[in-house]
Write a protein that holds these residues in place. Structure first.
Motif, mmCIF file in Angstrom:
data_model
loop_
_atom_site.group_PDB
_atom_site.id
_atom_site.type_symbol
_atom_site.label_atom_id
_atom_site.label_comp_id
_atom_site.label_asym_id
_atom_site.label_seq_id
_atom_site.Cartn_x
_atom_site.Cartn_y
_atom_site.Cartn_z
ATOM 1 N N LYS A 1 10.789 2.600 13.253
ATOM 2 C CA LYS A 1 9.507 2.051 13.716
ATOM 3 C C LYS A 1 9.327 2.261 15.215
ATOM 4 C CE LYS A 1 8.537 -1.310 10.168
ATOM 5 N NZ LYS A 1 7.895 -2.571 9.894
ATOM 6 N N THR A 2 10.411 2.119 15.973
ATOM 7 C CA THR A 2 10.350 2.348 17.419
ATOM 8 C C THR A 2 9.882 3.766 17.707
ATOM 9 O OG1 THR A 2 12.113 0.753 17.837
ATOM 10 C CG2 THR A 2 11.718 2.409 19.549
ATOM 11 N N LEU A 3 10.500 4.717 17.059
ATOM 12 C CA LEU A 3 10.120 6.119 17.283
ATOM 13 C C LEU A 3 8.688 6.386 16.823
ATOM 14 C CD1 LEU A 3 13.468 7.847 16.258
ATOM 15 C CD2 LEU A 3 12.569 7.516 18.573
ATOM 16 N N GLU A 4 8.300 5.771 15.726
ATOM 17 C CA GLU A 4 6.933 5.940 15.229
ATOM 18 C C GLU A 4 5.916 5.412 16.241
ATOM 19 O OE1 GLU A 4 4.173 3.815 11.822
ATOM 20 O OE2 GLU A 4 6.315 4.046 11.411
ATOM 21 N N TYR A 5 6.163 4.227 16.792
ATOM 22 C CA TYR A 5 5.207 3.627 17.714
ATOM 23 C C TYR A 5 5.195 4.311 19.076
ATOM 24 C CZ TYR A 5 4.828 0.036 14.146
ATOM 25 O OH TYR A 5 4.636 -0.626 12.963
ATOM 26 N N PHE A 6 6.355 4.725 19.563
ATOM 27 C CA PHE A 6 6.373 5.506 20.805
ATOM 28 C C PHE A 6 5.651 6.836 20.589
ATOM 29 C CE2 PHE A 6 10.081 3.066 22.670
ATOM 30 C CZ PHE A 6 9.404 2.659 23.807
ATOM 31 N N GLY A 7 5.849 7.433 19.420
ATOM 32 C CA GLY A 7 5.156 8.688 19.109
ATOM 33 C C GLY A 7 3.647 8.513 19.113
ATOM 34 N N LYS A 8 3.181 7.420 18.561
ATOM 35 C CA LYS A 8 1.741 7.138 18.546
ATOM 36 C C LYS A 8 1.228 6.920 19.974
ATOM 37 C CE LYS A 8 -1.933 6.359 16.067
ATOM 38 N NZ LYS A 8 -2.595 7.445 15.364
ATOM 39 N N ALA A 9 2.020 6.193 20.801
ATOM 40 C CA ALA A 9 1.636 5.984 22.208
ATOM 41 C C ALA A 9 1.550 7.314 22.939
ATOM 42 C CB ALA A 9 2.635 5.053 22.900
ATOM 43 N N LEU A 10 2.507 8.201 22.673
ATOM 44 C CA LEU A 10 2.488 9.523 23.309
ATOM 45 C C LEU A 10 1.248 10.307 22.885
ATOM 46 C CD1 LEU A 10 6.224 10.628 22.961
ATOM 47 C CD2 LEU A 10 5.018 10.016 25.064
ATOM 48 N N GLU A 11 0.989 10.273 21.611
ATOM 49 C CA GLU A 11 -0.157 11.004 21.080
ATOM 50 C C GLU A 11 -1.468 10.516 21.702
ATOM 51 O OE1 GLU A 11 -2.389 10.755 16.839
ATOM 52 O OE2 GLU A 11 -0.222 11.127 16.736
ATOM 53 N N ASP B 1 -3.322 13.094 27.020
ATOM 54 C CA ASP B 1 -4.342 13.713 27.865
ATOM 55 C C ASP B 1 -5.044 12.726 28.798
ATOM 56 O OD1 ASP B 1 -3.875 16.204 26.664
ATOM 57 O OD2 ASP B 1 -5.192 15.670 24.984
ATOM 58 N N THR B 2 -4.726 11.439 28.701
ATOM 59 C CA THR B 2 -5.499 10.461 29.469
ATOM 60 C C THR B 2 -4.725 9.763 30.581
ATOM 61 O OG1 THR B 2 -4.980 8.750 27.841
ATOM 62 C CG2 THR B 2 -7.031 9.972 27.529
ATOM 63 N N ASP B 3 -3.457 9.481 30.378
ATOM 64 C CA ASP B 3 -2.714 8.686 31.351
ATOM 65 C C ASP B 3 -1.297 9.241 31.468
ATOM 66 O OD1 ASP B 3 -1.355 6.759 32.811
ATOM 67 O OD2 ASP B 3 -2.339 5.061 31.818
ATOM 68 N N LYS B 4 -1.096 10.125 32.429
ATOM 69 C CA LYS B 4 0.192 10.820 32.585
ATOM 70 C C LYS B 4 1.344 9.853 32.877
ATOM 71 C CE LYS B 4 -1.316 14.886 31.788
ATOM 72 N NZ LYS B 4 -1.054 15.480 30.500
ATOM 73 N N LYS B 5 1.084 8.823 33.700
ATOM 74 C CA LYS B 5 2.142 7.864 34.022
ATOM 75 C C LYS B 5 2.554 7.090 32.769
ATOM 76 C CE LYS B 5 3.413 4.109 37.112
ATOM 77 N NZ LYS B 5 3.007 3.182 38.123
ATOM 78 N N PHE B 6 1.583 6.614 32.009
ATOM 79 C CA PHE B 6 1.871 5.895 30.771
ATOM 80 C C PHE B 6 2.590 6.824 29.794
ATOM 81 C CE2 PHE B 6 0.957 4.489 26.479
ATOM 82 C CZ PHE B 6 1.267 3.147 26.548
ATOM 83 N N TYR B 7 2.122 8.076 29.705
ATOM 84 C CA TYR B 7 2.742 9.059 28.814
ATOM 85 C C TYR B 7 4.211 9.234 29.183
ATOM 86 C CZ TYR B 7 3.786 13.486 26.511
ATOM 87 O OH TYR B 7 4.356 14.464 25.738
ATOM 88 N N TYR B 8 4.508 9.332 30.458
ATOM 89 C CA TYR B 8 5.885 9.525 30.910
ATOM 90 C C TYR B 8 6.759 8.318 30.529
ATOM 91 C CZ TYR B 8 9.961 9.999 33.873
ATOM 92 O OH TYR B 8 11.262 10.066 34.318
ATOM 93 N N THR B 9 6.247 7.097 30.722
ATOM 94 C CA THR B 9 7.057 5.920 30.381
ATOM 95 C C THR B 9 7.265 5.816 28.874
ATOM 96 O OG1 THR B 9 5.133 4.432 30.355
ATOM 97 C CG2 THR B 9 6.378 4.597 32.415
ATOM 98 N N ALA B 10 6.252 6.185 28.103
ATOM 99 C CA ALA B 10 6.402 6.175 26.633
ATOM 100 C C ALA B 10 7.409 7.236 26.206
ATOM 101 C CB ALA B 10 5.056 6.390 25.955
ATOM 102 N N LYS B 11 7.347 8.406 26.855
ATOM 103 C CA LYS B 11 8.276 9.497 26.536
ATOM 104 C C LYS B 11 9.702 9.097 26.867
ATOM 105 C CE LYS B 11 9.191 13.994 25.743
ATOM 106 N NZ LYS B 11 10.324 13.905 24.844
ATOM 107 N N THR B 12 9.892 8.426 28.009
ATOM 108 C CA THR B 12 11.203 7.962 28.404
ATOM 109 C C THR B 12 11.737 6.950 27.396
ATOM 110 O OG1 THR B 12 10.646 8.296 30.740
ATOM 111 C CG2 THR B 12 12.514 6.846 30.259
ATOM 112 N N GLY B 13 10.900 6.022 26.988
ATOM 113 C CA GLY B 13 11.298 5.038 25.963
ATOM 114 C C GLY B 13 11.662 5.689 24.652
ATOM 115 N N MET B 14 10.898 6.690 24.258
ATOM 116 C CA MET B 14 11.174 7.400 23.007
ATOM 117 C C MET B 14 12.500 8.159 23.117
ATOM 118 S SD MET B 14 8.613 9.785 20.888
ATOM 119 C CE MET B 14 8.940 10.236 19.214
ATOM 120 N N ASP B 15 12.743 8.794 24.264
ATOM 121 C CA ASP B 15 13.993 9.527 24.458
ATOM 122 C C ASP B 15 15.194 8.577 24.420
ATOM 123 O OD1 ASP B 15 12.549 11.859 24.688
ATOM 124 O OD2 ASP B 15 12.656 11.922 26.881
ATOM 125 N N GLU B 16 15.036 7.393 24.995
ATOM 126 C CA GLU B 16 16.124 6.404 24.983
ATOM 127 C C GLU B 16 16.360 5.885 23.573
ATOM 128 O OE1 GLU B 16 15.168 3.324 27.773
ATOM 129 O OE2 GLU B 16 15.253 4.677 29.484
#
Length: 160
Positions: free
Chosen positions: A129-139, A143-158
């Protein structure tokens, strides 16, 4: 009276190798009451059903099922329920029973294995579920919020 309940009560008592007198003593009733329940002549007080279920390591619902399976411990039954449903409240019921056993000092090696399996399975579900929700946040933020995208990507990678 309920034929299934009577049959199940007799079956569970015999599986635990208890006499009607021993069951009666554990439940605080007379042996005649147990006999009447098993023959279907009477039905136990509804407030006694949870105690009967606990004595035989089943759920109250199990007492009325056509295909009753006995368990050595209530924790085994609760894990079987969780294994069927994977619902959070079923996880919590099993975990609560294991915590009770830990507190009372009655845990054995098989119980610790069951407790470990319970948490491992919940961990797997949470990770998915964590990976699913981080994936949705990334998606949604790609294209709209690079800083938010980066933090979501970092969370997904962790998490991954």
């Amino acid at each position: 009276m309920n034929e299934i309940f009577s049959k199940n009560l007799r079956k569970l008592r015999q599986e635990k190798q208890l006499t009607q007198e021993q069951e009666a003593e554990k439940l605080g009733v007379s042996a005649q009451s147990v006999s009447r329940w098993e023959t279907g002549a009477t039905f136990p007080d509804i407030m006694l059903l949870p105690e009967i279920a606990r004595l035989y390591c089943v759920l109250v619902d199990d007492l009325f099922k056509e295909s009753l399976q006995g368990y050595d411990k209530l924790s085994d039954r609760l894990v079987a329920v969780y294994e069927d449903t994977y619902r959070n409240d079923d996880f919590m019921a099993a975990a609560k029973e294991y915590e009770r056993m830990v507190k009372e000092g009655s845990m054995e090696a098989t119980d610790y294995r069951g407790y470990g399996w319970l948490h491992m399975r919940m961990f797997q579900i949470c990770k998915r579920k964590t990976l699913e929700y981080f994936g949705k946040a990334l998606e949604l933020s790609k294209d709209t919020d690079k800083k938010f995208y980066y933090t979501a990507k970092t969370g997904m990678d962790e998490a991954g």
